[in-house]
Design a protein around this motif. Sequence first.
Motif, PDB file in Angstrom:
ATOM      1  N   ALA A 171       0.872  -1.139   0.108  1.00  0.00           N
ATOM      2  CA  ALA A 171       0.156  -0.018   0.020  1.00  0.00           C
ATOM      3  C   ALA A 171       0.903   1.409   0.063  1.00  0.00           C
ATOM      4  CB  ALA A 171      -1.074   0.040   1.203  1.00  0.00           C
ATOM      5  N   PRO A 172       0.284   2.360  -0.499  1.00  0.00           N
ATOM      6  CA  PRO A 172       1.103   3.537  -0.354  1.00  0.00           C
ATOM      7  C   PRO A 172       1.478   3.924   1.094  1.00  0.00           C
ATOM      8  CG  PRO A 172      -0.731   4.071  -1.766  1.00  0.00           C
ATOM      9  CD  PRO A 172      -0.932   2.479  -0.951  1.00  0.00           C
ATOM     10  N   THR A 173       2.468   4.624   1.237  1.00  0.00           N
ATOM     11  CA  THR A 173       2.931   4.767   2.808  1.00  0.00           C
ATOM     12  C   THR A 173       2.501   6.170   3.120  1.00  0.00           C
ATOM     13  OG1 THR A 173       5.221   5.721   1.755  1.00  0.00           O
ATOM     14  CG2 THR A 173       5.149   3.339   2.542  1.00  0.00           C
ATOM     15  N   ASP A 174       1.920   6.942   2.262  1.00  0.00           N
ATOM     16  CA  ASP A 174       1.271   8.181   2.872  1.00  0.00           C
ATOM     17  C   ASP A 174      -0.368   8.111   2.663  1.00  0.00           C
ATOM     18  OD1 ASP A 174       1.078   8.751   0.244  1.00  0.00           O
ATOM     19  OD2 ASP A 174       2.545  10.229   0.282  1.00  0.00           O
ATOM     20  N   GLY A 175      -0.907   9.080   3.451  1.00  0.00           N
ATOM     21  CA  GLY A 175      -2.409   9.415   3.286  1.00  0.00           C
ATOM     22  C   GLY A 175      -3.133   8.432   4.241  1.00  0.00           C
ATOM     23  N   THR A 176      -4.296   8.295   4.324  1.00  0.00           N
ATOM     24  CA  THR A 176      -5.354   7.610   5.286  1.00  0.00           C
ATOM     25  C   THR A 176      -5.475   6.344   4.367  1.00  0.00           C
ATOM     26  OG1 THR A 176      -7.299   8.476   4.036  1.00  0.00           O
ATOM     27  CG2 THR A 176      -6.351   9.699   6.081  1.00  0.00           C
ATOM     28  N   SER A 177      -6.084   5.381   5.336  1.00  0.00           N
ATOM     29  CA  SER A 177      -6.255   4.078   5.083  1.00  0.00           C
ATOM     30  C   SER A 177      -7.386   3.988   3.788  1.00  0.00           C
ATOM     31  CB  SER A 177      -6.773   2.987   6.033  1.00  0.00           C
ATOM     32  OG  SER A 177      -5.728   2.907   7.111  1.00  0.00           O
ATOM     33  N   PHE A 178      -8.230   4.815   3.899  1.00  0.00           N
ATOM     34  CA  PHE A 178      -9.307   5.128   2.877  1.00  0.00           C
ATOM     35  C   PHE A 178      -8.676   5.363   1.376  1.00  0.00           C
ATOM     36  CE2 PHE A 178     -12.317   7.872   0.293  1.00  0.00           C
ATOM     37  CZ  PHE A 178     -13.091   7.029   0.330  1.00  0.00           C
ATOM     38  N   ARG A 179      -7.722   6.709   1.639  1.00  0.00           N
ATOM     39  CA  ARG A 179      -6.787   7.051   0.470  1.00  0.00           C
ATOM     40  C   ARG A 179      -6.245   5.980  -0.379  1.00  0.00           C
ATOM     41  NH1 ARG A 179      -3.622  12.462   0.779  1.00  0.00           N
ATOM     42  NH2 ARG A 179      -3.341  11.729  -1.450  1.00  0.00           N
ATOM     43  N   ARG A 180      -5.565   5.079   0.600  1.00  0.00           N
ATOM     44  CA  ARG A 180      -4.752   3.954   0.164  1.00  0.00           C
ATOM     45  C   ARG A 180      -5.813   2.923  -0.572  1.00  0.00           C
ATOM     46  NH1 ARG A 180      -0.426   2.956   5.111  1.00  0.00           N
ATOM     47  NH2 ARG A 180       0.249   5.233   5.590  1.00  0.00           N
ATOM     48  N   ALA A 181      -6.695   2.548  -0.035  1.00  0.00           N
ATOM     49  CA  ALA A 181      -7.888   1.669  -0.771  1.00  0.00           C
ATOM     50  C   ALA A 181      -8.289   2.455  -2.078  1.00  0.00           C
ATOM     51  CB  ALA A 181      -8.916   1.164   0.145  1.00  0.00           C
ATOM     52  N   SER A 182      -8.381   3.427  -2.015  1.00  0.00           N
ATOM     53  CA  SER A 182      -9.066   4.370  -3.321  1.00  0.00           C
ATOM     54  C   SER A 182      -7.988   4.153  -4.446  1.00  0.00           C
ATOM     55  CB  SER A 182      -9.352   5.620  -2.847  1.00  0.00           C
ATOM     56  OG  SER A 182     -10.504   5.994  -1.771  1.00  0.00           O
ATOM     57  N   TRP A 183      -6.557   4.344  -4.010  1.00  0.00           N
ATOM     58  CA  TRP A 183      -5.673   4.314  -4.974  1.00  0.00           C
ATOM     59  C   TRP A 183      -5.588   2.481  -5.466  1.00  0.00           C
ATOM     60  CZ3 TRP A 183      -1.643   0.461  -4.223  1.00  0.00           C
ATOM     61  CH2 TRP A 183      -0.541   0.620  -4.921  1.00  0.00           C
ATOM     62  N   LEU A 184      -5.814   1.827  -4.791  1.00  0.00           N
ATOM     63  CA  LEU A 184      -5.948   0.494  -5.438  1.00  0.00           C
ATOM     64  C   LEU A 184      -6.962   0.229  -6.466  1.00  0.00           C
ATOM     65  CD1 LEU A 184      -4.796  -2.588  -5.409  1.00  0.00           C
ATOM     66  CD2 LEU A 184      -6.288  -2.984  -3.520  1.00  0.00           C
ATOM     67  N   LEU A 185      -8.187   0.823  -5.747  1.00  0.00           N
ATOM     68  CA  LEU A 185      -9.449   0.548  -6.786  1.00  0.00           C
ATOM     69  C   LEU A 185      -9.384   1.251  -8.067  1.00  0.00           C
ATOM     70  CD1 LEU A 185     -12.144  -0.748  -5.893  1.00  0.00           C
ATOM     71  CD2 LEU A 185     -13.019   1.538  -5.323  1.00  0.00           C
ATOM     72  N   LYS A 186      -8.501   2.408  -8.060  1.00  0.00           N
ATOM     73  CA  LYS A 186      -8.475   2.951  -9.472  1.00  0.00           C
ATOM     74  C   LYS A 186      -7.770   2.085 -10.349  1.00  0.00           C
ATOM     75  CE  LYS A 186      -8.404   7.659  -7.551  1.00  0.00           C
ATOM     76  NZ  LYS A 186      -7.633   8.983  -7.349  1.00  0.00           N
ATOM     77  N   GLN A 187      -6.994   1.169 -10.041  1.00  0.00           N
ATOM     78  CA  GLN A 187      -6.160   0.277 -10.905  1.00  0.00           C
ATOM     79  C   GLN A 187      -6.789  -1.044 -11.324  1.00  0.00           C
ATOM     80  OE1 GLN A 187      -1.892   0.456 -10.600  1.00  0.00           O
ATOM     81  NE2 GLN A 187      -2.158   1.038  -8.415  1.00  0.00           N
ATOM     82  N   LEU A 188      -8.037  -1.144 -10.667  1.00  0.00           N
ATOM     83  CA  LEU A 188      -8.958  -2.390 -10.842  1.00  0.00           C
ATOM     84  C   LEU A 188     -10.249  -1.963 -11.557  1.00  0.00           C
ATOM     85  CD1 LEU A 188      -8.244  -4.122  -7.429  1.00  0.00           C
ATOM     86  CD2 LEU A 188      -7.272  -4.668  -9.435  1.00  0.00           C
ATOM     87  N   LYS A 189     -10.121  -1.040 -12.475  1.00  0.00           N
ATOM     88  CA  LYS A 189     -11.301  -0.878 -13.128  1.00  0.00           C
ATOM     89  C   LYS A 189     -11.814  -2.062 -14.164  1.00  0.00           C
ATOM     90  CE  LYS A 189      -9.313   2.946 -15.302  1.00  0.00           C
ATOM     91  NZ  LYS A 189      -8.973   4.093 -15.945  1.00  0.00           N
ATOM     92  N   ASN A 190     -11.020  -2.832 -14.606  1.00  0.00           N
ATOM     93  CA  ASN A 190     -11.389  -3.627 -15.552  1.00  0.00           C
ATOM     94  C   ASN A 190     -11.387  -5.369 -15.137  1.00  0.00           C
ATOM     95  OD1 ASN A 190     -11.859  -1.925 -17.620  1.00  0.00           O
ATOM     96  ND2 ASN A 190      -9.728  -1.854 -18.248  1.00  0.00           N
ATOM     97  N   ALA A 191     -11.000  -5.306 -13.669  1.00  0.00           N
ATOM     98  CA  ALA A 191     -11.148  -6.621 -13.004  1.00  0.00           C
ATOM     99  C   ALA A 191     -12.273  -7.020 -12.800  1.00  0.00           C
ATOM    100  CB  ALA A 191     -10.043  -6.294 -11.703  1.00  0.00           C
ATOM    101  N   PRO A 192     -12.478  -8.515 -12.907  1.00  0.00           N
ATOM    102  CA  PRO A 192     -13.729  -9.178 -12.559  1.00  0.00           C
ATOM    103  C   PRO A 192     -14.164  -8.868 -11.155  1.00  0.00           C
ATOM    104  CG  PRO A 192     -12.107 -10.648 -13.505  1.00  0.00           C
ATOM    105  CD  PRO A 192     -11.298  -9.587 -13.166  1.00  0.00           C
TER     106      PRO A 192
END
Length: 663
Positions: free
Chosen positions: A545-566
Amino acid sequence: MNSPILVKGQNISLPDDVTELNVVVSWVDPERDLDASALLVSSMGHVRSDADFVFYNQPQSADAAVRYLGSSHTDEGKQERVSIHLDSLAAEIDKVVIAGSSEDCSLGDFGKLSLQVRDQSGSVLGEFLTADATSERALVFGEVYRRDGTWKLRAVGQGWESGLSGLAKDFGVDVDDNEPEDSSAEVVVVEVAEAHVQAMDATGDIVDVSIADVEPRKRGVRTKKPIPKKATPPQFTLAGGEGWQTARLFSVYGVGSGEEQEKRATSALIATMQAVRPFARAICARAGAPSGPFEGYLEVQFAKGESKVIPDGVFRVSRAGQVWTALLEVKTGTGKLHKEQLENYLDVAKRHRYDVVLSLSNDIPASAGELPVQVNKTKLNKVSLRHISWSEVIHEARMLLSHGDLADPLQVWILGELVRYLTHPKSGATEFVDMGRHWVVVRDSVTAGTLRASDVKALSVANTWASLSRHLALRMTADLGVPVKHHLPRKLSTDPQLRNENIVENLVASGCLSATLRVPDAAGDITVEADMRTNKIQCSTSIDAPTDGTSFRRASWLLKQLKNAPADILVEAVFADSSEISCENLATVRADTKSLTAGRISELQYFTLTSPTKMGSKRSGSAASFIVSVTDGLDGFYRDVVQPLKPWVPSAPEGPSSVTLDD
C-alpha cells in the motif's frame, strides 16, 4: 584448489595444468543487457592492433585464442561468456583484460555484478563480486596476466564513464562509430593497363602521367551495436475464395507410426534450425553450445563394437576453428527415453570426443538441468547429458516470433510453419497435457482426507506439479517476451527430492498444490494454488500500500487500478495489527470503499488480490481438464489484474518555500 572470492586488487596464481579458461560475467536483472569483451594487451599496455579487441562485433581474435561466446539466461539472471586458450596466446601478449559494458544504462543500475573464471572442467578458479559501479558505462572486471612463467588472475574493478568506446580507445583500439558515408556519387572508376600513361594538357602537348594507388580511408572498430529490424511473414492476398488453402511447409497428412512421427518431427526441427539461425542458437544454447554457424544431420551411423548406433540427429556448431557436437535422441508421443540407448550414445560421443548427448521428448523437467532418465555417472566423465522438451522447443519458437529480431520475412514464415506443425496433434510433439496416471487417485485421497506423506504416488504427482509450474513459466515467457521464473527457495531449487517431499507435505496439510511465478517488472509475484478440497484454482498477488495518506486513500488508490478486473476478485487489506485484517469481494469495495477500512486504526500495509475459478477434474484432454483450468485461470488473472497493476511511487520531496526578508 578452493575457489576464492577476490577483493579489488587481489591476485591469485592459476594452476599450471590449466590450458583453457571459461570467463563468465553475470548479473541478476534479466531485463538489462551487459556485453562482455576482452582485450589482448602487450607489455606496452596497449593492443597490438584492432584485431586484439574481442567483443560482439568482432567475436574472436586473429589467432582464435580468445573468443566471445555470447549471452544466455540463467536461473539467477543472465550471463555473458568469453573463452581464453592460454597455450594459443602469442608470446608478446602480456595479459587479457576482461571488461563489461552497457549501451542502454549505467552499470550502477545493474546492482551486483560478478566475474567468474573457470577451468576446462567447469571448476571455479576465482570470483570477483562488485556493486560499486555508479555512472560508469564500462568496467574492467579483471585481467589474466603472465608473471614469471605462470598465469595469474587479478580483480580490477575500474570503470569508464565513456563506455566501451572510451575503454577501447584507452587500450589503443582505433574506434570509429561514425556512420559510413555514402560517397558513391563522388567516385569515378577507371581501368588502366599501366601505372604510367600519357595525356594531353591544356595547350595540346603530350605529357607523361603517373597513376598513384589511393587507398580508401581506413575505418576503425565500430563499437555500436547494429539495430535489429523486425520482419513480418509473407501475406497471401491473391486467393480466389475462402476455401483456398496455402501450401504447408511441413505437412501432417499421412503421418503414421511413432517412428515416422519421430523422423518427421526431427527433420522439421533440424531443417528449420538451418534456415533460421537465431532459432538454432536458442536451441543449441540450451545444450551448452557456443555461438556460431549451425549444421544438422539426420540418422548418422556410428560403429560400436560389431553393432551400429544411429542417433536421430547430430548438431554441429563451428566456432574459431573448433567444432562443438551433440548427438540427438528424439522421442514423440508417449515414447520414453531409455537408459541403455542414452549410455550407448554417451560411449560413442566420448570415443569421438563429442561434447553432448541431447535428449528431446515430451518429458518436461521440473527444473532446468533435471533429466527424465538417470544414467551411470561414470559415463558423464567427458561428455554431458542434457534434455529439452518439445514444449520448450515450441516456447523458444514462439518467443522468437513474438519478441525476437527476425529481419527476414521468409524466416518468420518458416518458423511459423514449424510451430503450426509441432502444435498439431499428429506431430507427436505435445505441450504439457497430462497430470499422470496417479493424479485421480491422489486427488481423491486428498478429498477423502486419507492422503499421507509416505504415499509414493503423491511424490509422483508432486513432481508432475513442479513440471506443470515450470511449463506455466515457460508459457508466460513466450507470451510476454520476458523471462518468467518458477520461484523456489534455494534449498528446494537444487534438491528435487526435497522439493517433491515439501510439495507432498503441503498437500497433506492443506489440500493444496502451490507455485510462485516471478514476472519481471510486475507489481508482485503470482501465486497459483490448486485447492483439492474446495475444487478451486486460486491465483493471487500482493502489492504494498502507499506509505502516505489515510487507509481510505490507500484503498482508493488500489481501486482505481482495478477498473477492468472481475467483480468476484477478493481484496484483502492487511494492517499492522493482524487482528484488523479485512477482506471483501471487489464488487462490494467498488460500492463502498470504506468496507475495507472502517473501524481499523493501525496502518494499512499491503493488499492481497485473489481470483478463484473452478478447478477441472480430468487429468488430461478436454477443456474440463485440470491443466486447462490452471492455465486459463492464470491467463485471466494476469491479463485482468496483474498487468494493469503498478506499484505506488512516492511524490518527489518538496523544496523549501521561498521566504521574503524585510529590510
